[in-house]
Design a protein around this motif. Structure first.
Motif, PDB file in Angstrom:
ATOM      1  N   THR B 129       0.854  -1.176   0.000  1.00  0.00           N
ATOM      2  CA  THR B 129       0.000   0.000   0.000  1.00  0.00           C
ATOM      3  C   THR B 129       0.902   1.242   0.000  1.00  0.00           C
ATOM      4  OG1 THR B 129      -1.776   1.127   1.205  1.00  0.00           O
ATOM      5  CG2 THR B 129      -0.124   0.033   2.548  1.00  0.00           C
ATOM      6  N   PRO B 130       0.445   2.341  -0.586  1.00  0.00           N
ATOM      7  CA  PRO B 130       1.255   3.562  -0.539  1.00  0.00           C
ATOM      8  C   PRO B 130       1.513   3.992   0.899  1.00  0.00           C
ATOM      9  CG  PRO B 130      -0.522   3.789  -2.118  1.00  0.00           C
ATOM     10  CD  PRO B 130      -0.795   2.522  -1.361  1.00  0.00           C
ATOM     11  N   ALA B 131       2.589   4.730   1.077  1.00  0.00           N
ATOM     12  CA  ALA B 131       2.961   5.191   2.417  1.00  0.00           C
ATOM     13  C   ALA B 131       2.604   6.663   2.588  1.00  0.00           C
ATOM     14  CB  ALA B 131       4.452   5.002   2.630  1.00  0.00           C
ATOM     15  N   LEU B 132       2.173   7.009   3.775  1.00  0.00           N
ATOM     16  CA  LEU B 132       1.989   8.410   4.127  1.00  0.00           C
ATOM     17  C   LEU B 132       3.201   8.832   4.951  1.00  0.00           C
ATOM     18  CD1 LEU B 132      -1.805   8.532   5.058  1.00  0.00           C
ATOM     19  CD2 LEU B 132      -0.702   9.248   2.938  1.00  0.00           C
ATOM     20  N   VAL B 133       3.664  10.020   4.690  1.00  0.00           N
ATOM     21  CA  VAL B 133       4.901  10.494   5.314  1.00  0.00           C
ATOM     22  C   VAL B 133       4.664  11.861   5.934  1.00  0.00           C
ATOM     23  CG1 VAL B 133       7.356  10.952   4.939  1.00  0.00           C
ATOM     24  CG2 VAL B 133       6.138   9.399   3.415  1.00  0.00           C
ATOM     25  N   ILE B 134       5.186  12.024   7.147  1.00  0.00           N
ATOM     26  CA  ILE B 134       5.082  13.338   7.787  1.00  0.00           C
ATOM     27  C   ILE B 134       6.357  13.594   8.595  1.00  0.00           C
ATOM     28  CG2 ILE B 134       3.905  12.627   9.918  1.00  0.00           C
ATOM     29  CD1 ILE B 134       2.024  15.075   9.444  1.00  0.00           C
ATOM     30  N   PRO B 135       6.943  14.784   8.457  1.00  0.00           N
ATOM     31  CA  PRO B 135       8.140  15.083   9.251  1.00  0.00           C
ATOM     32  C   PRO B 135       7.784  15.693  10.607  1.00  0.00           C
ATOM     33  CG  PRO B 135       7.789  16.801   7.618  1.00  0.00           C
ATOM     34  CD  PRO B 135       6.644  15.835   7.470  1.00  0.00           C
ATOM     35  N   LEU B 136       8.584  15.355  11.598  1.00  0.00           N
ATOM     36  CA  LEU B 136       8.480  16.018  12.901  1.00  0.00           C
ATOM     37  C   LEU B 136       9.791  16.770  13.106  1.00  0.00           C
ATOM     38  CD1 LEU B 136       6.956  13.252  15.240  1.00  0.00           C
ATOM     39  CD2 LEU B 136       5.772  14.890  13.773  1.00  0.00           C
ATOM     40  N   TYR B 137       9.693  18.050  13.431  1.00  0.00           N
ATOM     41  CA  TYR B 137      10.893  18.875  13.595  1.00  0.00           C
ATOM     42  C   TYR B 137      11.188  19.053  15.090  1.00  0.00           C
ATOM     43  CZ  TYR B 137      10.112  19.833   8.682  1.00  0.00           C
ATOM     44  OH  TYR B 137       9.934  19.687   7.328  1.00  0.00           O
TER      45      TYR B 137
END
Lengths: 119, 172
Positions: B129-137
């Motif tokens: 399945t496609p991946a969801l990506v989110i950065p945490l700073y």
């Protein structure tokens, strides 16, 4: 002070716990990185307390707890696991664990729980 | 993959990072990738099984990983050695553990596997399945959360949040 067997597959967690518990006056009986080793060491070292991680390779903490309690129904085992494994923690409490600690943990809470469990 | 599956990982990531480095991170923009991959130097890969299955990958630079590991160890600095690797793996374990509780409360009962640490950039993990990506700073640099999960079974009734606050703390 009570002798503790520290069980966690993460070297970092074992090191942190050993440092914390030693500073709090506990004796470290030994350490194990899998449930299987923990069961073997429990029979060999006969610790007063076991601090047991849940998610581990080879044999998880729940299975190891059940084996230890089968060997010694009076065993004092405190589960220590990542925040979020509460379902497994409840299963452990039903299987004979004395208490539990969630990671990230508070050092004072760890010492308090272990002192209560060893009493 | 449903967007709602990444939210527990973001919530957990913010909470656990704040706890271990004593500073509140900020989340960035959500993106979609065709598969779970990381361009980061250090990645923690954790499997998720149960009502949703797949992987969560936490990627960061070597500098960020080293700084976070030092903070977790209450040390001013350290090399990225076996102990630091173990600390970073444990960070992924704590975030994923918290995230799966939130998923379970939403009706998706699931468990996690022990963490695997991967070093090297352009690492691709095969996912269905496609991946969801989110950065945490964070003050120590960016940590990127990749989540590729898909439903495998019936969603169960949602449960109220469990009382875990009594043992949550700020000094891991």
């Amino acid at each position: 002070m009570p002798k503790i067997l520290v069980v966690d597959d993460a070297m970092f967690m074992r090191a942190m716990l050993k440092k914390l518990l030693t500073e709090a006056g506990f004796d470290i009986a030994g350490e194990a990185e899998t449930g299987r080793v923990a069961v073997d060491l429990y029979q060999e070292l006969k610790p007063d307390l076991v601090m047991m991680d849940i998610t581990m390779p080879e044999m998880d903490g729940l299975t190891a707890l059940k084996e230890i309690v089968k060997l010694d129904p009076a065993a004092k085992v405190v589960m220590c696991t990542a925040l979020g494994q509460e379902r497994s923690v409840m299963e452990a409490m039903n299987a004979g664990a004395k208490d539990y600690i969630l990671k990230p943990f508070n050092a004072e809470k760890v010492v308090e729980v272990l002192k209560n469990a060893s009493g | 993959m449903k967007a709602e599956f990444i939210n527990p990982f973001v919530t957990a990531g913010l909470k656990v990072l704040e706890s271990v480095i004593s500073a509140r991170p900020e989340s960035g923009q959500l993106a979609v990738r065709s598969a779970a991959f990381t361009t980061q130097q250090v990645s923690i890969v954790i499997g998720v099984t149960g009502a949703v299955e797949g992987q969560a990958i936490y990627g960061m630079s070597l500098v960020t990983a080293t700084k976070i590991a030092a903070a977790m160890s209450s040390m001013p600095a350290m090399a990225f050695d076996e102990m630091a690797s173990s600390a970073i793996g444990e960070l992924g374990n704590m975030i994923s553990g918290h995230a799966t509780t939130l998923l379970s409360e939403a009706g998706y009962e699931c468990q996690i596997t022990p963490p695997t640490l991967v070093r090297g950039t352009e690492v691709e993990i095969a996912t269905s399945t496609p991946a969801l990506v989110i950065p945490l700073y964070t003050d120590f640099g960016k940590m990127e959360i990749n989540v590729a999960l898909m439903e495998t079974g019936e969603k169960t009734a949602t449960s109220p949040p469990r009382d875990t606050e009594k043992q949550e703390a700020s000094d891991a």
